[in-house]
Structure formats: C-alpha cells, structure tokens
Write an enzyme that holds these catalytic residues in place. Sequence first.
Site, PDB file in Angstrom:
ATOM      1  N   HIS A 194       0.725  -1.242  -0.156  1.00 41.32           N
ATOM      2  CA  HIS A 194      -0.011  -0.038  -0.106  1.00 41.32           C
ATOM      3  C   HIS A 194       0.777   1.150   0.131  1.00 41.32           C
ATOM      4  O   HIS A 194       0.394   2.211  -0.628  1.00 41.32           O
ATOM      5  CB  HIS A 194      -0.775  -0.053   1.241  1.00 41.32           C
ATOM      6  CG  HIS A 194      -1.969  -1.281   1.233  1.00 41.32           C
ATOM      7  ND1 HIS A 194      -1.967  -2.026   2.020  1.00 41.32           N
ATOM      8  CD2 HIS A 194      -3.020  -1.332   0.386  1.00 41.32           C
ATOM      9  CE1 HIS A 194      -2.851  -3.012   1.832  1.00 41.32           C
ATOM     10  NE2 HIS A 194      -3.388  -2.394   0.900  1.00 41.32           N
ATOM     11  N   GLN A 222      -0.961  -4.221  -9.249  1.00 37.32           N
ATOM     12  CA  GLN A 222      -0.760  -5.163 -10.103  1.00 37.32           C
ATOM     13  C   GLN A 222      -1.011  -6.816  -9.590  1.00 37.32           C
ATOM     14  O   GLN A 222      -1.492  -7.735 -10.377  1.00 37.32           O
ATOM     15  CB  GLN A 222       0.474  -5.125 -10.984  1.00 37.32           C
ATOM     16  CG  GLN A 222       0.537  -4.083 -11.940  1.00 37.32           C
ATOM     17  CD  GLN A 222       1.779  -3.863 -12.645  1.00 37.32           C
ATOM     18  OE1 GLN A 222       2.486  -4.733 -12.626  1.00 37.32           O
ATOM     19  NE2 GLN A 222       1.817  -2.715 -13.573  1.00 37.32           N
ATOM     20  N   LYS A 223      -0.915  -6.823  -8.390  1.00 39.97           N
ATOM     21  CA  LYS A 223      -0.961  -7.985  -7.574  1.00 39.97           C
ATOM     22  C   LYS A 223      -2.602  -8.651  -8.068  1.00 39.97           C
ATOM     23  O   LYS A 223      -2.717  -9.836  -8.404  1.00 39.97           O
ATOM     24  CB  LYS A 223      -0.786  -8.200  -6.288  1.00 39.97           C
ATOM     25  CG  LYS A 223      -1.049  -9.676  -5.598  1.00 39.97           C
ATOM     26  CD  LYS A 223      -0.523  -9.613  -4.261  1.00 39.97           C
ATOM     27  CE  LYS A 223      -1.689  -9.132  -3.372  1.00 39.97           C
ATOM     28  NZ  LYS A 223      -2.824 -10.166  -3.527  1.00 39.97           N
ATOM     29  N   ILE A 237       4.724  -5.707  -4.805  1.00 36.97           N
ATOM     30  CA  ILE A 237       5.732  -5.583  -3.756  1.00 36.97           C
ATOM     31  C   ILE A 237       5.903  -6.893  -3.193  1.00 36.97           C
ATOM     32  O   ILE A 237       4.910  -7.339  -2.937  1.00 36.97           O
ATOM     33  CB  ILE A 237       5.461  -4.220  -2.956  1.00 36.97           C
ATOM     34  CG1 ILE A 237       5.182  -2.996  -3.650  1.00 36.97           C
ATOM     35  CG2 ILE A 237       6.732  -4.282  -1.885  1.00 36.97           C
ATOM     36  CD1 ILE A 237       6.445  -2.501  -4.516  1.00 36.97           C
ATOM     37  N   SER A 254       0.587  -9.062   0.986  1.00 37.69           N
ATOM     38  CA  SER A 254      -0.840  -9.166   0.987  1.00 37.69           C
ATOM     39  C   SER A 254      -1.474  -9.001   2.226  1.00 37.69           C
ATOM     40  O   SER A 254      -0.818  -9.672   3.072  1.00 37.69           O
ATOM     41  CB  SER A 254      -1.401 -10.285   0.322  1.00 37.69           C
ATOM     42  OG  SER A 254      -2.884 -10.752   0.439  1.00 37.69           O
TER      43      SER A 254
END
Length: 281
Positions: free
Chosen positions: A37, A148-149, A176, A185
């Site tokens: 984030h 993009q995850k 990241i 996550s």
Amino acid sequence: MQIFEHVASLQKFLDSCRKDSQKITLVPTMGGLHDGHARLIDRAKELSDVVVVSIYVNPTQFSANEDFETYPKTLAQDKAFIKSKRIDALFIPLNSEIYPEGMSSDYDVGKLGQILCGISRPSHFNGVAQVVNRLLDIVKPNYSVFGQKDYQQLLIIKSLVKSKDLDIIVESVPTIREDDGLAMSTRNKYLSEDERVNASLFYRQLVKAKKAIEAGVAIELTRQQALSSLSDLFEVEYVEVLDANNLTQIKTNTEEIIIISAIRLGETRLIDNILFRSSNV
Ligand code: PAF
C-alpha cells in the site's frame, strides 16, 4: 492529515482543493496496510497534489463463506501508517455513507469477472466494481491507483472507468514482494509459520514458468508443468498463461504475457502473477 467519516465533509474539503486547481488521487484500500500500500501511496503522491486514501472493508465483494468477518481490521496501526506517509485525507466511511440506499445492486462486470478468480468467487468482482464506482463518484479524483497483484481487478476497474466514460486515469503499481518473493498481501497474516515458509515457493514456481517460456518451451506445456509443480505444494485453483492485455489466450500479436495463479495454503487463499514482454514482439 484530515480524517473524514462522512461523504459531505470529505467532498467539502475536496471542492476547496479543486478551487485551488489541485489534482486529486484516490487510493482505495480495505486497510490492513503494508508496504504494498505504501508503494500505491508513493505513486499517488507523484501523480497529484492531494492524496485521499480510503479504508473500507466492502461487504459486497465477499460471499457468505468468505473472510469478511475475520478480514484483518487494524485501524489504529493503519492510521499511524498513513500519518507517517503524510497524505492529505483519510476516508473511513460507514456502510451508510457508501450504500445509503442499501447494498443490493445489479452490477455485472461481465465475462472478465467470471474467469480466473471469478470462477470460485462469482460475485466478487461485481462487488469490487460497485464499491470502486461509488468511491470514484464520491471523490471524483483525477487519478486512482491500484496494485498489479490484483491484476484481474485492475483490468475490471480500467474497463469500468472506460465504459462509464469517467475522466479518471487508472494507474497501476507493480507488486511489492517480501525478501523471499512472496507478494505482500493483507491475507498473508493468516499464514501459520510453516505455511509462511512454504508460501514463498508459490512465486518461485511462477518465475520458473516465466524462464521456461523465455527459453522457448511451449505455452501449454509450461502451464501444465507449473500446474503439476504447484499441485505438489498447494491446492491449486488455477494457473494460466494469458495475454496480459485482456486475459485471453496468447496470440501471435500478444505483446505482454501474464502467468497468473490462485492457490490455497491451508485456509488461506493467495493470488500472484508475473507480467513480462513476449519475445514475439
Ligand atoms: O484491492 C482492494 O483492496 C479492494 O478490492 C478495493 C479495490 C479497495 C475495493 O474494495
């Protein structure tokens, strides 16, 4: 940093920013903030004068058997984290502010929401589109930033903005990773110590598949090898090698490839992907 719980007060603040010709970026989140984030926020700061971060765990994107109740709620830490990032506004609305007329909706993001993650989570992306549309409508930002995850989510949001002809630029930021490769996550918090160690093998298998494709191994063979290796380690929901532009099968004119997968490790569902340029182009 100002904290807003109500749409009206946030909009009053944003109207005054717009009067001063300031550009606004929205970073929508569900809290449980981490360095992934932080990267979204850093990008938002590069893009505009004013950054709004929203924290709202949206009930409509969870189905009855999912983790809505247990989704990590770390508001005190999140507030401290956001404060350290020196952003302008934190929006933490109640359900009544987001859904003043109730949560039911007939949102349908179509085909793109039914493949990959949409197979095991059939209403998920309709809920995501519903809340993102509402947040964009409240904030009316110039930009909004996503990771993009959650690649399928990213394409669905881009398509939402396009179909509604919104004057908003959707920006994306690369995934990241932890030092061992695991994609950051909020749900990584669910992993036990042993599961956390094994979880790093997920990304490693995707890297192996990327190397195979780059070395000329056929796409379908690579996919099957990845499925077999991942299945030895995890319960695999899907692993696909697709055209990153639209998540369809790779064609001769495919410019960017995505290897995209969802697995389960105990009770935890993890998603990840790798994006890379096709050697055909
Ligand atoms: O990616 C997320 O955290 C959520 O799906 C989002 C975009 C904030 C919508 O609730």
